[in-house]
Scaffold this active site. Structure first.
Site, short mmCIF file in Angstrom:
data_model
loop_
_atom_site.label_atom_id
_atom_site.label_comp_id
_atom_site.label_asym_id
_atom_site.label_seq_id
_atom_site.Cartn_x
_atom_site.Cartn_y
_atom_site.Cartn_z
N HIS A 54 0.82 -1.21 0.00
CA HIS A 54 0.00 0.00 0.00
C HIS A 54 0.86 1.27 0.00
CE1 HIS A 54 -3.84 1.92 -0.21
NE2 HIS A 54 -3.40 2.80 0.65
N HIS B 201 -9.49 -0.44 -11.20
CA HIS B 201 -9.22 0.52 -10.11
C HIS B 201 -7.82 1.09 -10.24
CE1 HIS B 201 -8.46 2.11 -6.08
NE2 HIS B 201 -7.51 1.20 -5.90
N PHE B 202 -6.84 0.22 -10.45
CA PHE B 202 -5.50 0.81 -10.41
C PHE B 202 -5.10 1.46 -11.73
CE2 PHE B 202 -3.95 -3.76 -10.71
CZ PHE B 202 -3.24 -3.66 -11.90
N HIS B 203 -5.81 1.15 -12.81
CA HIS B 203 -5.53 1.95 -14.00
C HIS B 203 -6.12 3.34 -13.84
CE1 HIS B 203 -3.99 -1.74 -15.79
NE2 HIS B 203 -3.34 -0.94 -16.62
N ARG C 215 -9.00 -11.51 -12.86
CA ARG C 215 -8.03 -10.43 -12.95
C ARG C 215 -6.89 -10.74 -13.92
NH1 ARG C 215 -4.72 -7.62 -8.04
NH2 ARG C 215 -3.07 -6.89 -9.40
N ARG C 216 -6.31 -11.92 -13.79
CA ARG C 216 -5.14 -12.22 -14.63
C ARG C 216 -5.36 -13.56 -15.30
NH1 ARG C 216 -2.64 -11.52 -8.99
NH2 ARG C 216 -1.47 -9.56 -9.09
N TYR D 271 1.20 4.68 -2.52
CA TYR D 271 1.30 6.07 -2.05
C TYR D 271 2.63 6.71 -2.45
CZ TYR D 271 -3.13 6.31 0.18
OH TYR D 271 -4.47 6.38 0.37
FE1 HAS Z 1 -5.99 1.05 -4.31
C1 HAS Z 1 -5.80 -2.37 -4.87
C2 HAS Z 1 -7.93 0.50 -1.56
C3 HAS Z 1 -5.96 4.44 -3.60
C4 HAS Z 1 -3.42 1.51 -6.54
N1 HAS Z 1 -4.85 -0.19 -5.50
C5 HAS Z 1 -4.93 -1.56 -5.57
C6 HAS Z 1 -3.94 -2.04 -6.49
C7 HAS Z 1 -3.23 -0.94 -6.92
C8 HAS Z 1 -3.82 0.21 -6.29
C9 HAS Z 1 -2.04 -0.96 -7.85
O1 HAS Z 1 -8.80 -1.87 0.17
C10 HAS Z 1 -3.73 -3.49 -6.89
C11 HAS Z 1 -2.71 -4.17 -6.06
C12 HAS Z 1 -2.51 -5.59 -6.55
O2 HAS Z 1 -1.70 -5.78 -7.47
O3 HAS Z 1 -3.19 -6.50 -6.05
N2 HAS Z 1 -6.84 2.25 -2.87
C13 HAS Z 1 -7.61 1.83 -1.85
C14 HAS Z 1 -8.03 2.97 -1.05
C15 HAS Z 1 -7.49 4.08 -1.63
C16 HAS Z 1 -6.72 3.62 -2.77
C17 HAS Z 1 -8.90 2.95 0.17
N3 HAS Z 1 -4.93 2.66 -4.96
C18 HAS Z 1 -5.07 3.97 -4.54
C19 HAS Z 1 -4.12 4.81 -5.22
C20 HAS Z 1 -3.40 3.98 -6.05
C21 HAS Z 1 -3.92 2.63 -5.87
C22 HAS Z 1 -3.98 6.28 -5.02
C23 HAS Z 1 -2.29 4.28 -6.96
C24 HAS Z 1 -1.76 5.45 -7.17
N4 HAS Z 1 -6.75 -0.60 -3.42
C25 HAS Z 1 -7.51 -0.60 -2.28
C26 HAS Z 1 -7.81 -2.00 -1.90
C27 HAS Z 1 -7.19 -2.82 -2.84
C28 HAS Z 1 -6.54 -1.92 -3.78
C29 HAS Z 1 -8.58 -2.49 -0.77
C30 HAS Z 1 -7.18 -4.35 -2.87
C31 HAS Z 1 -8.26 -4.90 -3.72
C32 HAS Z 1 -8.16 -6.41 -3.81
O4 HAS Z 1 -9.07 -7.06 -3.27
O5 HAS Z 1 -7.20 -6.94 -4.36
C33 HAS Z 1 -7.61 5.52 -1.10
O6 HAS Z 1 -6.33 6.05 -0.92
C34 HAS Z 1 -8.43 6.41 -1.97
C35 HAS Z 1 -8.66 7.77 -1.32
C36 HAS Z 1 -8.98 8.81 -2.34
C37 HAS Z 1 -9.97 9.71 -2.27
C38 HAS Z 1 -10.18 10.68 -3.42
C39 HAS Z 1 -9.78 12.12 -3.08
C40 HAS Z 1 -9.90 12.97 -4.30
C41 HAS Z 1 -9.02 13.94 -4.69
C42 HAS Z 1 -9.25 14.64 -6.01
C43 HAS Z 1 -9.81 16.03 -5.85
C44 HAS Z 1 -10.26 16.56 -7.18
C45 HAS Z 1 -10.30 17.87 -7.53
C46 HAS Z 1 -10.79 18.25 -8.89
C47 HAS Z 1 -9.91 18.96 -6.61
C48 HAS Z 1 -10.90 9.79 -1.12
C49 HAS Z 1 -7.84 14.30 -3.87
C50 HAS Z 1 -12.28 18.44 -8.80
C51 HAS Z 1 -12.84 18.95 -10.06
C52 HAS Z 1 -14.14 18.82 -10.41
C53 HAS Z 1 -14.60 19.40 -11.67
C54 HAS Z 1 -15.12 18.08 -9.57
#
Ligand code: HAS
Length: 548
Positions: free
Chosen positions: A222, A373-375, A438-439, A226
């Site tokens: 994880h 998700h991760f793409h 997945r794979r 990050y």
């Molecule tokens: Fe994830 C699996 C949970 C974030 C990447 N994730 C993965 C894998 C990757 C990955 C590579 O709980 C696969 C790993 C593998 O090979 O098996 N992920 C989360 C959670 C977050 C999260 C809770 N992941 C990321 C980020 C990644 C990433 C960032 C890469 C950079 N993920 C998981 C979980 C798995 C998982 C499980 C396992 C699944 C399984 O079963 O295998 C959190 O960090 C997300 C929090 C983000 C937010 C969004 C905030 C929004 C922002 C944008 C603001 C926008 C603006 C513009 C200002 C709450 C900051 C607005 C404009 C307008 C016009 C509206």
């Protein structure tokens, strides 16, 4: 026109060395991505005995580990050089040693994959086994980045000594937090590689405790994601405000969100192992709760960005809640690309929260939803931000200019990348919900009537992948042009100032002993008992030892 570089010559050369490797990795890795989508849709069969898992491994390792690490280290060190006055001779020598170790490691791991001696995917967990040189290669890649990290710590401390009483530069502070997180977490993967996988691969032991090795991997996994995200946040917090003509909303809020990301990004690895037996559900529950906590600094980031955009919009005469949208520099790819990254992080982050929610994880785990998700998170949010950074960073440090013509091409590139990745990742999410694995290679399920429903989604992924390939080629062209052919001149390195209305930054932010102490305490809390359990309950046959 005279060529003026934004960094000292030696630092520029060092950063560019990282960028050459990063963009070469983009070419190789993304080409493998195209092949994969074509294979999975049944459009092509891989020639000359090349295996699906071999190209999947190359794609994952080269993009997720090599491209990211080189780009991130190059970008963070450029930002630190810019804001702290440049590296000393000794610092730069050490950093070059780190760089070359990373290069040797990459070549060694890539060679083993190409020789089909390491088709173990980018997660390389047991019982898949690779050639020992693959593990050595990855270890060198990590150790090299540690050395560069220590250089960053040293420079940050030197800056404090040289500027007593002054606040440290925000970008340097953020780089230091990112590297502390990276070093503490990569100790986990280094332990499984050195103590389990290398002896096993050399035949010194017959088997490994698979659950222990996966747990050590995900302790790192994880924070690995990050490690990709935090440099994008650095650009969002400290560079984008300058590009839109505004200021950083709050220096303290930015530092606080980085410290919270440090605390909570490590003790959450079990959210990748929710379906795995052998881990007490209580500890899974604790780590799911901590996962929900790590969402908070991302919400703080969203708040801060909205504030920056809205304040700038109002300065330019915007009215209403979303009036600022009309005032943003949409025709500037240095803004457009990272902004699209931010927008996609809203559904990407929501997908992460779904993944982390135990019951829903049972539906999506090991389906291609996770790949979707991760793409969306890495390949849109993070990579589009990195492209946006490259558009100004490359000319800025090579003493060239970002021309209007190349900006137009960069906008086309950004749009193509967004369209390709959206088509592909939405199709992946969808196919995952109807059970697509997945794979799996096409040949593994072709002709099975139960899997016929996946066909249209796989075709959509192939179409998305093809659009992405074109976007990647354009990006490589932009990089080459900016590095070697753009007109000579001066392109500023855009570092934003803090808004006048922001409160002053408390000194406590430089209390590194406290931050590292809290981080370690949280890790010990979340991992000590489950790790003892995993070691003490090793299955018969796994080389184990009782802790007591
Ligand atoms: Fe994830 C699996 C949970 C974030 C990447 N994730 C993965 C894998 C990757 C990955 C590579 O709980 C696969 C790993 C593998 O090979 O098996 N992920 C989360 C959670 C977050 C999260 C809770 N992941 C990321 C980020 C990644 C990433 C960032 C890469 C950079 N993920 C998981 C979980 C798995 C998982 C499980 C396992 C699944 C399984 O079963 O295998 C959190 O960090 C997300 C929090 C983000 C937010 C969004 C905030 C929004 C922002 C944008 C603001 C926008 C603006 C513009 C200002 C709450 C900051 C607005 C404009 C307008 C016009 C509206």
């Amino acid at each position: 026109m005279k060529s003026i570089k934004s960094l000292p010559n030696k630092d520029s050369r060092f950063v560019m060395a990282h960028m050459y490797v990063a963009f070469a990795a983009l070419f190789v890795g993304a080409s493998m991505g195209l092949l994969q989508t074509l294979e999975r849709s049944g459009t092509v069969s891989l020639p000359a005995g090349v295996g699906y898992y071999q190209i999947l491994t190359l794609h994952g390792v080269i993009l997720a580990l090599v491209l990211t690490t080189f780009f991130i280290m190059g970008f963070m060190m450029s930002a630190q050089s810019k804001t702290t006055g440049g590296y000393s001779k000794g610092e730069l020598t050490a950093a070059w040693i780190g760089f070359w170790l990373m290069v040797i490691g990459t070549v060694s791991a890539a060679a083993m994959i190409l020789l089909n001696e390491a088709s173990v995917l980018y997660t390389f967990y047991a019982p898949l086994q690779a050639h020992v040189l693959f593990y050595f290669g990855l270890a060198l890649l990590i150790v090299g980045s540690w050395i560069e990290g220590f250089v960053m710590f040293h420079r940050h401390r030197q800056f404090k000594k040289e500027h007593p009483g002054e606040k440290t530069p925000l970008l340097s502070f953020m780089g230091v937090v990112t590297m502390i997180m990276w070093i503490i977490s990569s100790i986990g993967v280094a332990s499984t590689v050195i103590f389990q996988l290398i002896p096993w691969s050399l035949g010194m032991v017959d088997s490994v405790n698979v659950l222990l090795s996966r747990t050590l991997f995900w302790y790192f996994g994880h924070p690995l994601v990050y490690f990709w995200l935090l440099p994008a946040y650095m650009a969002w917090y400290a560079i984008i405000p300058k590009i839109v003509g505004g200021k950083i909303f709050s220096d303290s809020l930015a530092r606080l969100s980085f410290i919270l990301l440090l605390f909570f990004s490590i003790p959450v690895g079990f959210h990748h192992q929710l379906t795995e037996p052998g881990i007490d559900p209580f500890w899974k529950y604790i780590q799911v709760v901590l996962t929900m906590v790590v969402v908070i600094p991302s919400l703080m980031t969203a708040f801060s960005l909205f504030a920056t955009f809205e304040i700038r919009g109002r300065e330019l005469g915007a009215k209403g809640l979303f009036g600022w949208l009309k005032k943003m520099p949409w025709k500037d790819a240095r803004f457009l690309a990272p902004f699209i990254g931010m927008v996609f992080f809203i559904p990407g982050g929501a997908g992460g929260i779904i993944n982390a929610s135990n019951q829903m994880n049972q539906v999506v785990h090991n389906t291609i939803w996770v790949t979707g998700h991760f793409h969306m998170t890495v390949a849109i949010t993070v990579i589009l931000t990195f492209f946006g950074v490259a558009f100004w960073l490359i000319p800025s440090i090579t003493g060239r200019t970002y021309t209007k013509g190349i900006n137009k091409l960069a906008i086309t590139q950004t749009i193509l990348w967004t369209v390709g990745m959206t088509v592909m990742s939405v199709a992946m999410h969808w196919q995952g919900l109807i059970g697509g694995p997945r794979r799996s290679a096409f040949s593994e399920y072709a002709g099975n009537s139960d899997t016929a429903a996946w066909g249209p989604y796989q075709m959509a992924q192939a179409i998305g992948g093809s659009i992405l390939f074109i976007a990647m080629i354009i990006m490589i062209g932009i990089f080459i042009y900016l590095a070697f052919f753009a007109p000579k001149g001066e392109e500023p390195y855009p570092v934003a100032e803090v808004a006048d209305s922001a409160a002053s930054t408390p000194k406590i932010f430089e209390n590194w002993g406290l931050w590292v102490g809290v981080t370690l305490a949280l890790i010990l809390f979340a991992y000590t008992i489950p790790l003892i359990d995993i070691i003490n309950s090793a299955p018969p046959g796994a080389p184990g030892f009782k802790l007591w």
